[in-house]
Design an enzyme around this catalytic site. Structure first.
Site, PDB file in Angstrom:
ATOM      1  CE  LYS A  12      -4.090  -2.226   2.193  1.00 26.89           C
ATOM      2  NZ  LYS A  12      -5.097  -2.078   3.258  1.00 26.89           N
ATOM      3  CG  HIS A 118      -5.442  -6.046  -0.439  1.00 25.89           C
ATOM      4  ND1 HIS A 118      -6.432  -5.968   0.213  1.00 25.89           N
ATOM      5  CD2 HIS A 118      -5.439  -6.933  -1.439  1.00 25.89           C
ATOM      6  CE1 HIS A 118      -7.493  -6.636  -0.483  1.00 25.89           C
ATOM      7  NE2 HIS A 118      -6.724  -7.420  -1.437  1.00 25.89           N
TER       8      HIS A 118
HETATM    9  P1  ADP Z   1      -7.955  -6.740   5.409  1.00 28.31           P
HETATM   10  O1  ADP Z   1      -7.156  -5.621   4.825  1.00 28.31           O
HETATM   11  O2  ADP Z   1      -7.290  -7.048   7.056  1.00 28.31           O
HETATM   12  O3  ADP Z   1      -8.657  -7.783   4.773  1.00 28.31           O
HETATM   13  P2  ADP Z   1     -10.709  -5.471   5.555  1.00 28.31           P
HETATM   14  O4  ADP Z   1     -10.878  -6.140   4.254  1.00 28.31           O
HETATM   15  O5  ADP Z   1     -11.422  -5.615   6.785  1.00 28.31           O
HETATM   16  O6  ADP Z   1      -9.018  -5.796   6.363  1.00 28.31           O
HETATM   17  O7  ADP Z   1     -10.527  -3.599   5.392  1.00 28.31           O
HETATM   18  C1  ADP Z   1     -10.023  -3.774   4.174  1.00 28.31           C
HETATM   19  C2  ADP Z   1      -8.743  -2.312   4.660  1.00 28.31           C
HETATM   20  O8  ADP Z   1     -10.008  -1.233   4.924  1.00 28.31           O
HETATM   21  C3  ADP Z   1      -8.055  -2.566   5.726  1.00 28.31           C
HETATM   22  O9  ADP Z   1      -6.823  -3.285   5.203  1.00 28.31           O
HETATM   23  C4  ADP Z   1      -7.730  -1.150   6.039  1.00 28.31           C
HETATM   24  O10 ADP Z   1      -6.774  -0.468   5.261  1.00 28.31           O
HETATM   25  C5  ADP Z   1      -8.994  -0.507   6.080  1.00 28.31           C
HETATM   26  N1  ADP Z   1      -9.864  -0.500   7.210  1.00 28.31           N
HETATM   27  C6  ADP Z   1     -10.464  -1.691   7.958  1.00 28.31           C
HETATM   28  N2  ADP Z   1     -10.961  -1.345   8.888  1.00 28.31           N
HETATM   29  C7  ADP Z   1     -10.937  -0.131   9.160  1.00 28.31           C
HETATM   30  C8  ADP Z   1     -11.268   0.734  10.017  1.00 28.31           C
HETATM   31  N3  ADP Z   1     -12.132   0.332  11.207  1.00 28.31           N
HETATM   32  N4  ADP Z   1     -10.681   2.176   9.979  1.00 28.31           N
HETATM   33  C9  ADP Z   1     -10.109   2.730   9.044  1.00 28.31           C
HETATM   34  N5  ADP Z   1      -9.704   1.620   7.969  1.00 28.31           N
HETATM   35  C10 ADP Z   1     -10.199   0.401   8.134  1.00 28.31           C
HETATM   36 MG    MG Z   2     -10.158  -7.605   3.157  1.00 29.36          MG
END
Ligand code: ADP
Ligand code: MG
Length: 140
Positions: A12, A118
């Site tokens: 990222k 990601h």
């Molecule tokens: P991951 O990347 O671990 O799969 P998610 O799919 O839940 O997590 O979320 C996608 C992305 O959104 C996260 O990697 C992060 O950059 C952002 N994100 C997730 N939850 C939050 C939050 N509560 N506040 C701010 N950004 C968030």
């Molecule tokens: Mg995700």
């Protein structure tokens, strides 16, 4: 031969800005992944919204898409057995406060949003996300 699986990884904008790209690539190779596609590029907010469409409507969606279009990213197609689960394990928890020692997010993430990397979370999302950045013929 065990079944190979593919997943989409992104370094990222926060991690690219910190010059963490080389360290993250080393971790990827050390964990036994093969990199079968790699691009450095910038995406605009509309492209970020398309990529993260599954999160549309979440409170963090607009901020996330602005962040993801705030600078260069490195998109990677990774291959190994159990690539999806193994890459998510190497990334660590979404919130770096909960990320285990030895994970990429523990080392490089600054916040729950600016969390360095990601990874796809399932086979169907991996297919969609790989096709978002790589036409099939580009993968090695
Ligand atoms: P991951 O990347 O671990 O799969 P998610 O799919 O839940 O997590 O979320 C996608 C992305 O959104 C996260 O990697 C992060 O950059 C952002 N994100 C997730 N939850 C939050 C939050 N509560 N506040 C701010 N950004 C968030
Ligand atoms: Mg995700």
């Amino acid at each position: 031969m065990k079944t190979q699986q593919r997943t989409l990884a992104i370094i990222k904008p926060d991690a690219v800005k910190k010059n963490a790209t080389g360290d993250i690539l080393n971790s990827i190779y050390a964990a036994g992944f093969r990199i079968i596609g790699m691009h450095m590029l910038e995406i605009n907010t509309e492209q970020a919204q398309g990529f993260y469409a599954v999160h549309a409507g979440k409170p963090f969606f607009n901020s996330l898409c602005t962040f993801m279009s705030s600078g260069p990213i490195v998109v990677l197609a990774l291959e190994k057995e159990s690539a999806i689960a193994d890459w998510r394990k190497l990334m660590g928890a979404t919130n770096p406060a909960n990320a285990e020692a030895g994970t990429i997010r523990k080392k490089w993430a600054s916040s729950i949003e600016s969390n360095a990397v990601h990874g796809s979370d399932a086979e169907d999302t991996a297919r969609f996300e790989l096709s978002y950045f790589f036409p099939g013929y580009e993968l090695f």
